[in-house]
Design an enzyme around this catalytic site. Structure first.
Site, mmCIF file in Angstrom:
data_model
loop_
_atom_site.group_PDB
_atom_site.id
_atom_site.type_symbol
_atom_site.label_atom_id
_atom_site.label_comp_id
_atom_site.label_asym_id
_atom_site.label_seq_id
_atom_site.Cartn_x
_atom_site.Cartn_y
_atom_site.Cartn_z
ATOM 1 N N SER A 1 0.841 -1.203 0.000
ATOM 2 C CA SER A 1 0.000 0.000 0.000
ATOM 3 C C SER A 1 0.879 1.258 0.000
ATOM 4 C CB SER A 1 -0.950 -0.047 1.190
ATOM 5 O OG SER A 1 -2.003 0.874 1.039
ATOM 6 N N ASP B 1 -5.736 -3.749 -2.485
ATOM 7 C CA ASP B 1 -4.748 -3.368 -1.482
ATOM 8 C C ASP B 1 -4.166 -4.595 -0.772
ATOM 9 O OD1 ASP B 1 -3.573 -2.374 1.032
ATOM 10 O OD2 ASP B 1 -4.451 -0.470 0.423
#
Length: 749
Positions: free
Chosen positions: A81, A227
């Site tokens: 991320s 993610d």
């Protein structure tokens, strides 16, 4: 004789062999000792693991800065991320100074949304965002209603990442970056971590940052990725597979809420997700051994979405690194070694100075010529990331594609740029909504709910079919087919039909005596030309009919049927950087209309109207100057063709449309200041402002004068909401009359 000589030589040969074997043994012993010394002197390979955390991930910049100060070289990076973004940029050669400047200079609110720069939208798309601020993507796929897989597609974010990694965009194997790198995402099909070690670096970082529900998933190697924080927010195991000796892991996760703060369903839901992420993070931390180092910056309850305060978390990252300095110094190298390492990491990558070719790869219905007309970069042009991004924005602005990106490619020794456009998986329908609410504390109310459905890419030349529906106080049904004459041509034809009902107040000396309901049906054919991305010119012919009925008021006023028909010419420009609260740019419109008996009109006359608005900004302060003028010539206009003033920013102290006539003029000066700090990507900007307005309507052009103009003003608060601009205002008229407003939607122009 031969045997005798052999007997005499044998002892000598045995002695020589013994001596040779002894020499070899000594040499092997010395070589082993030397190798052991060299092995002992070799520094360990150091791997850096950067965890996810949204805005909290900027703490990684502080960690990297302190590692540089301690002269600790990094040999491999794995990130998830925000950790993938910081780590990927550092691995590609960015310095910590550049990373800090970048974090502070990025307009995170815009970059994390899908909105293309308004300057890169064509004129039709500018009309859309001005009138219909609520954008809901709805399409048809296999006969069923389909919607996107995220609120935003990540277009702006990926363009930003491409710009930041342009120097290494030709590198496809992440082991060939200045520092070998891995980005970690979540594979939705396999419900497991997917490690990205090749391909487009910008796309890999974007995939790792695709927060489910907010960002649409990315597709890499035919895998649907979101993610990586869901399954591997601190990917220690990934780093262990990269063959390092020591791991430095940085955990920037959001902490659990204490029990007393779990006071809403939203926070409980956040807590559940955080628990799931923490569970895997603890598993990853357990993989660290005694030689590895864990760094946990003290970020308190700093929100993962607080990108407005992102610079605040850099120093806590540095402080947490200094706190374990004693252990880290064991990994430090001397100044000369670190200087050589740093030079290799930040060496300028080989980037072509000019483009040998420009290519567009797409899977849509538009012809290549239509797309090429929107790409301004040409063969032989120098590399300019702003121009490349602007081209991608223009293609994205066609509303046909869910993703438009670019990358530099090398083929047979030639360097070029390749734009890739992926058609929307949910279809080519674009549904926009708008709300309009005007509530005066004197009892007047106007409410409209409007929607616009635009079907784009109907043929290879880029035809569009636009249909508007408005329900409420003033219902409207409008439909237009927009057809460019050739592929990529700015010339177009636009047949259209419209049904409309509006209300008009009839006033005598600003006292309302009646309210009329005016219904009209009209059809027309326009011929025009796009003027780049800033304007449009149209010529048209129209024919219609309608009726005017007394809705409230004096029953002696007659109901009137009327016919309309004529010609018009219209020139419009729009360079505002925002449709509702602009900081710079102009909006202008000139229109001539001829009501012609030969085309069915009851009366013959000409009208000329002009509107001009200019905005400029310094810091938080913005100023606007607006001028409007309308006049009727060569005949007498009907009641439904009069020009009206009154309402917010149109003589704010008067009721809406309180005065009307065949001639009107208005000048206004608007001062606006943005207040408050932006704390996150979902914050609502707030503005405070005042206006000064002067204008009037006149029955004769000879009566127009400054002395007869009415002076008005207003004080307002404005909110740039998801549903459009919201205003709370009070208007003051010459003589002390006041009006109060609650408006949702753009003020009438």
């Amino acid at each position: 004789m031969t045997m005798h000589r052999l007997d005499r030589c044998l002892p000598a040969l045995l002695a020589a062999s013994t001596l040779l074997l002894a020499s070899v043994a000594v040499a092997e012993t010395e070589l082993a000792a030397t190798t052991k010394v060299e092995t002992q002197n070799e520094r360990p390979r150091i791997g850096l693991v950067l965890g996810g955390g949204g805005a909290r991930g900027a703490a990684h910049i502080g960690v990297l800065r302190e590692l540089e100060r301690m002269r600790i070289p990094i040999d491999a990076i794995a990130g998830t991320s925000m950790g993938a973004m910081v780590g990927g940029l550092y691995a590609s050669g960015a310095s910590t100074t550049e990373l800090r400047e970048l974090a502070g200079s990025i307009d995170w609110i815009n970059e994390l949304a899908d909105k293309a720069r308004r300057s890169d939208k064509n004129f039709r798309r500018k009309e859309d965002d001005g009138q219909f601020p609520i954008n809901v993507e709805i399409g048809l796929r296999d006969g069923e209603i389909a919607m996107p897989m995220g609120l935003v597609q990540g277009h702006r974010l990926e363009l930003l990442l491409h710009e930041l990694t342009i120097a290494v965009s030709h590198i496809r194997d992440f082991d060939d970056l200045p520092i070998p790198f891995r980005a970690v995402a979540t594979d939705l099909d396999e419900a497991e971590a997917y490690v990205i070690d090749h391909g487009d670096l910008a796309h890999a970082m974007r995939a790792s940052m695709s927060v489910p529900g907010i960002f649409a998933p990315s597709t890499i190697d035919d895998r649907l990725l979101v993610d990586g924080g869901i399954v591997a927010n601190l990917p220690v195991d990934v780093m262990q597979q990269m063959g390092v000796d020591v791991i430095i892991a940085v955990d920037a996760e959001f902490p659990l809420y204490p029990p007393e703060e779990l006071d809403s369903a939203v926070k409980v839901s956040e807590q559940v997700l955080t628990i799931l992420i923490h569970k895997d993070t603890r598993r990853q931390i357990d993989l660290l051994d005694d030689n590895d180092i864990l760094i946990r910056p003290d970020l308190g309850m700093f929100a993962s979405s607080d990108f407005g305060g992102i610079l605040e978390v850099i120093e806590p990252g540095a402080d947490a690194t200094v706190a374990v300095a004693e252990r880290l110094r064991q990994l430090a190298v001397d100044e000369e070694t670190y200087a050589e390492y740093s030079a290799r990491r930040t060496a300028d990558a080989r980037v072509p100075k000019r483009l040998d070719f420009v290519r567009i790869v797409h899977d849509g219905t538009l012809s290549d010529a239509t797309l090429e007309a929107r790409v301004y970069v040409k063969e032989g042009d120098p590399i300019d990331t702003e121009r490349l991004a602007a081209d991608a924005d223009r293609l994205y602005g066609l509303n046909l594609y869910e993703e438009v990106s670019y990358r530099l490619v090398e083929e047979e020794g030639r360097q070029g740029v390749e734009y890739r456009a992926t058609t929307k998986g949910w279809g080519s329908n674009d549904l926009l909504f708008g709300l309009s609410l005007e509530e005066g504390l004197d009892g007047t109310t106007a409410f409209n709910l409007n929607a616009r459905m635009t079907r784009v890419g109907l043929n290879s030349r880029g035809a569009e079919w636009r249909t508007d529906l408005q329900l409420g106080t003033e219902p409207v049904l409008f439909s237009e087919f927009y057809q460019p004459l050739t592929a990529g041509s700015p010339w177009f034809l636009a047949p259209q039909v419209e049904l409309r009902r509006s209300n008009l107040g009839v006033f005598v000396s600003q006292d309302k005596i009646a309210r009329l309901s005016i219904s009209k049906a009209q059809a027309g054919l326009d011929f025009g030309r796009e003027l780049g991305y800033t304007g449009e010119f149209r010529l048209g012919v129209y024919r219609g009919s309608g009726e005017s009925n007394v809705k409230v008021g004096d029953p002696s006023l007659p109901n009137v049927d009327f016919d309309a028909g004529g010609l018009f010419a219209q020139l419009r420009f729009d360079t505002l950087d925002d449709a509702h609260f602009p900081e710079r740019g102009i909006r202008a419109e000139l229109r001539w209309q001829r009501s012609q008996a030969g085309l069915g009109a009851d009366n013959e006359f000409d009208t000329f109207t002009g509107d001009f608005l200019s905005t400029w900004t310094r810091g938080r302060n913005s100023m606007q100057v607006g001028l409007s003028y309308a006049t009727t010539r060569n005949g007498t206009s009907a009641l439904q063709d009069l020009f009206a003033l009154g309402g917010f920013q149109r003589l704010s102290g008067l009721e809406r449309d309180a005065v009307s006539g065949p001639h009107a003029a208005l000048a206004k000066l608007v001062y606006r200041r943005r207040v408050g700090e932006s704390a996150g990507i979902f914050d609502v900007p707030i503005f405070l402002g005042v206006t000064v307005e002067a204008g009037n309507v006149w029955q004769s052009r000879a009566d127009i004068s400054f002395d007869s103009a009415l002076l008005n003003g207003s004080i307002f608060a404005g909110f740039d909401t998801y549903f459009g601009p919201l205003f709370l205002a009070t208007g003051i008229a010459e003589g002390g009359d006041r009006s109060f407003y609650l408006l949702l939607g753009a003020p009438p122009r």
